[in-house]
Scaffold this motif. Structure first.
Motif, PDB file in Angstrom:
ATOM      1  N   LEU A 541     -12.824  68.337  39.954  1.00  0.00           N
ATOM      2  CA  LEU A 541     -12.435  69.819  39.564  1.00  0.00           C
ATOM      3  C   LEU A 541     -11.468  70.491  40.337  1.00  0.00           C
ATOM      4  N   THR A 542     -11.613  70.556  41.633  1.00  0.00           N
ATOM      5  CA  THR A 542     -10.889  71.211  42.301  1.00  0.00           C
ATOM      6  C   THR A 542      -9.342  70.909  42.427  1.00  0.00           C
ATOM      7  N   LEU A 543      -8.547  71.881  42.367  1.00  0.00           N
ATOM      8  CA  LEU A 543      -6.964  71.750  42.419  1.00  0.00           C
ATOM      9  C   LEU A 543      -6.426  72.442  43.487  1.00  0.00           C
ATOM     10  N   ALA A 544      -6.088  71.763  44.481  1.00  0.00           N
ATOM     11  CA  ALA A 544      -5.340  72.720  45.634  1.00  0.00           C
ATOM     12  C   ALA A 544      -4.717  71.452  46.605  1.00  0.00           C
ATOM     13  N   PRO A 545      -3.598  71.571  47.074  1.00  0.00           N
ATOM     14  CA  PRO A 545      -2.923  70.648  47.959  1.00  0.00           C
ATOM     15  C   PRO A 545      -3.858  70.542  49.236  1.00  0.00           C
ATOM     16  N   ILE A 546      -4.010  69.032  49.505  1.00  0.00           N
ATOM     17  CA  ILE A 546      -4.507  68.427  50.717  1.00  0.00           C
ATOM     18  C   ILE A 546      -3.324  68.258  51.802  1.00  0.00           C
ATOM     19  N   ASP A 547      -3.624  68.903  52.881  1.00  0.00           N
ATOM     20  CA  ASP A 547      -2.158  68.901  53.727  1.00  0.00           C
ATOM     21  C   ASP A 547      -1.768  67.667  54.022  1.00  0.00           C
ATOM     22  N   ARG A 548      -0.639  67.269  53.570  1.00  0.00           N
ATOM     23  CA  ARG A 548      -0.232  65.751  53.983  1.00  0.00           C
ATOM     24  C   ARG A 548       0.397  65.677  55.260  1.00  0.00           C
ATOM     25  N   ARG A 549       0.638  66.932  56.002  1.00  0.00           N
ATOM     26  CA  ARG A 549       1.284  66.795  57.444  1.00  0.00           C
ATOM     27  C   ARG A 549       0.272  66.108  58.149  1.00  0.00           C
ATOM     28  N   LEU A 550      -1.026  66.242  57.675  1.00  0.00           N
ATOM     29  CA  LEU A 550      -1.925  65.685  58.730  1.00  0.00           C
ATOM     30  C   LEU A 550      -2.473  64.351  58.515  1.00  0.00           C
ATOM     31  N   VAL A 551      -1.767  63.909  57.669  1.00  0.00           N
ATOM     32  CA  VAL A 551      -2.186  62.542  57.202  1.00  0.00           C
ATOM     33  C   VAL A 551      -1.382  61.588  58.085  1.00  0.00           C
ATOM     34  N   LYS A 552      -1.988  60.361  58.496  1.00  0.00           N
ATOM     35  CA  LYS A 552      -1.646  59.185  59.174  1.00  0.00           C
ATOM     36  C   LYS A 552      -1.537  58.153  57.938  1.00  0.00           C
ATOM     37  N   ILE A 553      -0.184  58.031  57.541  1.00  0.00           N
ATOM     38  CA  ILE A 553      -0.237  57.028  56.392  1.00  0.00           C
ATOM     39  C   ILE A 553      -0.406  55.784  56.787  1.00  0.00           C
ATOM     40  N   ASP A 554      -0.151  55.331  57.842  1.00  0.00           N
ATOM     41  CA  ASP A 554      -0.478  53.921  58.220  1.00  0.00           C
ATOM     42  C   ASP A 554      -2.197  53.730  58.257  1.00  0.00           C
ATOM     43  N   LEU A 555      -2.874  54.848  58.245  1.00  0.00           N
ATOM     44  CA  LEU A 555      -4.317  54.449  58.289  1.00  0.00           C
ATOM     45  C   LEU A 555      -4.715  54.453  56.682  1.00  0.00           C
ATOM     46  N   LEU A 556      -4.227  54.654  55.628  1.00  0.00           N
ATOM     47  CA  LEU A 556      -4.407  54.477  54.444  1.00  0.00           C
ATOM     48  C   LEU A 556      -4.094  53.204  53.931  1.00  0.00           C
ATOM     49  N   ASP A 557      -4.717  52.728  52.912  1.00  0.00           N
ATOM     50  CA  ASP A 557      -4.444  51.613  52.232  1.00  0.00           C
ATOM     51  C   ASP A 557      -3.610  52.048  51.093  1.00  0.00           C
ATOM     52  N   ALA A 558      -3.292  51.044  50.380  1.00  0.00           N
ATOM     53  CA  ALA A 558      -2.589  51.370  48.963  1.00  0.00           C
ATOM     54  C   ALA A 558      -3.216  52.027  47.955  1.00  0.00           C
ATOM     55  N   ASP A 559      -4.435  51.615  47.787  1.00  0.00           N
ATOM     56  CA  ASP A 559      -5.333  52.464  46.850  1.00  0.00           C
ATOM     57  C   ASP A 559      -5.441  53.818  47.092  1.00  0.00           C
ATOM     58  N   GLU A 560      -5.447  54.251  48.485  1.00  0.00           N
ATOM     59  CA  GLU A 560      -5.929  55.559  49.018  1.00  0.00           C
ATOM     60  C   GLU A 560      -4.608  56.376  48.950  1.00  0.00           C
ATOM     61  N   ARG A 561      -3.357  55.543  49.208  1.00  0.00           N
ATOM     62  CA  ARG A 561      -2.085  56.502  48.931  1.00  0.00           C
ATOM     63  C   ARG A 561      -2.102  56.777  47.718  1.00  0.00           C
ATOM     64  N   ALA A 562      -2.339  56.017  46.640  1.00  0.00           N
ATOM     65  CA  ALA A 562      -2.233  56.042  45.252  1.00  0.00           C
ATOM     66  C   ALA A 562      -3.051  57.106  44.933  1.00  0.00           C
ATOM     67  N   TRP A 563      -4.266  57.192  45.206  1.00  0.00           N
ATOM     68  CA  TRP A 563      -5.125  58.445  44.846  1.00  0.00           C
ATOM     69  C   TRP A 563      -4.692  59.617  45.516  1.00  0.00           C
ATOM     70  N   MET A 590       4.399  70.224  48.847  1.00  0.00           N
ATOM     71  CA  MET A 590       3.243  69.814  49.647  1.00  0.00           C
ATOM     72  C   MET A 590       2.578  68.711  48.766  1.00  0.00           C
ATOM     73  N   THR A 591       2.891  68.640  47.472  1.00  0.00           N
ATOM     74  CA  THR A 591       2.145  67.685  46.545  1.00  0.00           C
ATOM     75  C   THR A 591       3.256  66.438  46.268  1.00  0.00           C
ATOM     76  N   ALA A 592       4.228  66.418  47.015  1.00  0.00           N
ATOM     77  CA  ALA A 592       5.334  65.343  46.879  1.00  0.00           C
ATOM     78  C   ALA A 592       4.621  63.982  47.250  1.00  0.00           C
ATOM     79  N   PRO A 593       5.094  62.756  46.818  1.00  0.00           N
ATOM     80  CA  PRO A 593       4.344  61.536  47.325  1.00  0.00           C
ATOM     81  C   PRO A 593       4.362  61.481  48.452  1.00  0.00           C
ATOM     82  N   LEU A 594       3.523  60.636  49.202  1.00  0.00           N
ATOM     83  CA  LEU A 594       3.393  60.493  50.777  1.00  0.00           C
ATOM     84  C   LEU A 594       4.625  59.370  50.928  1.00  0.00           C
ATOM     85  N   GLY A 595       5.238  60.155  52.256  1.00  0.00           N
ATOM     86  CA  GLY A 595       6.394  59.236  52.768  1.00  0.00           C
ATOM     87  C   GLY A 595       7.608  59.659  51.909  1.00  0.00           C
ATOM     88  N   ALA A 596       7.699  60.613  50.974  1.00  0.00           N
ATOM     89  CA  ALA A 596       8.781  61.080  50.289  1.00  0.00           C
ATOM     90  C   ALA A 596       9.476  61.856  51.332  1.00  0.00           C
TER      91      ALA A 596
END
Length: 596
Positions: A541-563, A590-596
């Motif tokens: 239900l909740t809608l607001a950005p999750i801070d992507r600058r704190l994300v270590k992309i290499d720790l996420l798998d493909a499904d997690e990145r897609a989510w 702040m809502t751009a795809p990871l890695g963009a």
């Protein structure tokens, strides 16, 4: 710090001595078992100075202690004078463990039966009897006798809650629950929980901070009629018409006397030992009632929101998400300049919410924790504790709003400038747990206790954990913490059902360092994917950005990145038309795809 509380403690001890009592137990609640209580019932804060939302105290003639769980160990240390009170962390223990070795044969320990459950009373009575001491039920609270400027109970009016928002008329609710009473062989049910009463009668009030309820009791009869015990000064003609002629209005103070009369003739009365206080059961017993111990009949129907309530929640989260996003943009622009404080951020976030259509109140005291204060799970900022937001630290803000169409609760953790690799690692593990729970599919009949480990596993893999539940139920313009469902390690027999709203809020807290929590609200829906039996899932239900600058992309798998990319695409599409024009470019970034 000690001056007023030392005198209050002395006055209370004198009162206890006058009553022939060796001690007194002080819980943090009111006669209705409420989590948040009106000022008149803030007895624990008055006697000890502790301002947390959960705790208790025991006052003896020469010793006293305040008891808290792991959420409040730092707060109790800061707010309660250690020279007056021992500050006890209940880590798997109970207040009785502290009391037992301090009891002497013949001691009389007083308690207010309106503030304790019958289960607590039985446990305390057994403990005291083993020490040849006595537990004494008091007809009035001794703190009230010495609290000279105790506030009066709140005078605020009762208001109708529109059927269009409730999704069902109060008369239909009463008829539906009356049928349940008939099945259980109950002539009547006692209702003491304020949110149950507000839900059943489709009314709201303003007597308790953050929760739109009114001080009241109710009896629901097997014929669908009901008695509402409330201060008549709260009722105007509109609310009387709304309640209708099948609801009898009776004075609030006449409730316990009515329970005695209800038992006449041995009638069967349902009461919930988990929510109704000990005085309720004593009054029913004294009147000769046959007591049926069963759950509050409103609890489960209230938790399973109907289509109108879910639709209202979706709308409320849309407006609330725009306000939170405007705040996060403001924060991102202003924090690097310096000069921001925790308490200033609380006020600024409130100012954004106050511009929203329908905003009535915050749904709890905003948790605004910078750096090490973020590690205090239920930190409540005060002018004395407020820290500046410093570069290189994390800032955690947990807040919510009350709107006629829904209740919100959201936590975001953001960096002030650049933070270290450890903080980003922990943030990403919390995010992985959040995503795992958000994506969970589970068979009908699954409880929150069975799902809790899903959110913890990414932290467990690194030898980490957190000390709070992963999810709590949330009301529909009612209590932000609502049962009977929850997601936690603690056993819970309540299966998750469609319509239930819960939080998804894993976290990580490094004492003295920082805190991380990512919280969205979700609701339970039927899963349409193919399965051998009925399955359920969550919708966010909740809608607001999750801070992507704190994300270590290499720790996420493909499904997690897609989510995360999919969630952010949804956030951008929904909120871009609603946020301030100046916020839109920031929201897009702040809502751009990871890695963009």
């Amino acid at each position: 710090m000690s001056h007023p509380h030392a005198q209050r403690l002395a006055d209370l001890r004198a009162e206890l001595a006058r009553r022939g009592l060796a001690g007194f137990v002080v819980p943090l609640t009111d006669e209705h078992g409420s989590e948040y209580v009106a000022d008149y019932a803030q007895r624990l804060m008055w006697i000890s100075g502790f301002k947390g939302s959960a705790g208790s105290a025991i006052i003896l003639a020469d010793k006293a202690a305040v008891f808290v769980d792991g959420r409040y160990v730092i707060q109790v240390r800061d707010q309660v004078d250690g020279a007056l009170f021992e500050r006890v962390h209940l880590d798997g223990s109970s207040a009785f463990d502290w009391l037992a070795p301090r009891l002497k044969a013949g001691d009389r320990i007083g308690y207010d039966p309106r503030l304790h459950t019958p289960g607590w009373v039985e446990e305390a009575r057994q403990l005291l009897s083993r020490k040849r001491a006595e537990l004494v039920a008091l007809s009035d609270n001794p703190i009230d006798s010495v609290w000279s400027d105790q506030p009066a109970p709140p005078p605020y009016p009762l208001r109708p809650h529109e059927t269009a928002l409730a999704g069902e008329s109060a008369a239909k609710k009463r008829a539906r629950l009356a049928a349940v009473l008939a099945e259980k062989g109950a002539d009547a049910a006692v209702l003491t929980a304020l949110d149950s009463i507000a839900w059943l009668f489709n009314v709201r009030g303003n007597d308790v901070d953050h929760t739109p309820v009114a001080l009241s009791y109710a009896l629901l009869h097997q014929n669908g009629q009901a008695d509402l015990y409330i201060d008549e000064g709260k009722l105007d003609d509109d609310v009387r018409v709304h309640l209708g002629n099948e609801v009898s209005i009776k004075p609030y103070d006449s409730f316990y006397g009515s329970l005695g009369e209800l038992g006449a003739g041995g009638r069967a009365v349902l009461a919930d030992p988990a929510t109704a206080n000990a005085a309720v059961f004593e009054a029913l017993k004294a009147g000769g009632a046959e007591i049926i111990h069963a759950a509050d009949p409103c609890a489960l129907p209230k938790a399973c929101k109907n289509a109108a309530e879910i639709g209202g929640s979706v709308a409320a989260h849309l407006r609330d998400g725009a306000a939170v996003t405007n705040f996060l943009h403001w924060l991102d622009e202003e924090a690097p300049k310096g000069g921001l404080t925790e308490i200033g951020c609380v006020e600024k976030l409130l100012s954004f919410r106050q511009t929203i259509e329908g905003f009535r109140d915050t749904s709890f005291d905003t948790i605004s924790g910078a750096g090490p204060n973020g590690a205090i799970c239920h930190y409540r900022v005060s002018p004395e504790s407020s820290r500046p937001l410093k570069a290189g630290e994390l800032y955690l803000v947990d807040s919510g709003g009350q709107y006629p169409d829904g209740t919100t609760d959201i936590t975001r953790t953001v960096p002030i400038g650049t933070v270290g690799d450890e903080e980003r690692d922990r943030f990403t593990r919390v995010l992985k747990g959040h995503i795992a729970l958000a994506c969970a599919r589970f068979p009908k009949g699954t409880t929150g206790a069975q799902l809790d480990a899903i959110a913890r596993k990414p932290l467990w893999d690194a030898g980490l954990d957190y000390d709070h539940g992963t999810g709590h139920g949330v009301g529909s313009y009612l209590a932000v913490h609502e049962g009977p469902q929850r997601i936690s390690k603690a056993p819970n027999a309540i299966a998750l059902q469609p319509g239930m709203i819960l939080s998804n809020e894993p976290g990580y807290y490094k004492d003295g360092g920082y805190g991380i929590r990512i919280e969205n609200l979700v609701h339970v829906v039927a899963d349409e994917n193919e399965a051998e039996r009925p399955f359920l899932r969550f919708e966010t239900l909740t809608l607001a950005p999750i801070d992507r600058r704190l994300v270590k992309i290499d720790l996420l798998d493909a499904d997690e990145r897609a989510w995360l990319d999919g969630y952010h695409a949804r956030v951008h599409q929904a909120l871009a038309p609603l946020v301030d024009a100046g916020t839109r470019p920031w929201l897009a970034a702040m809502t751009a795809p990871l890695g963009a």
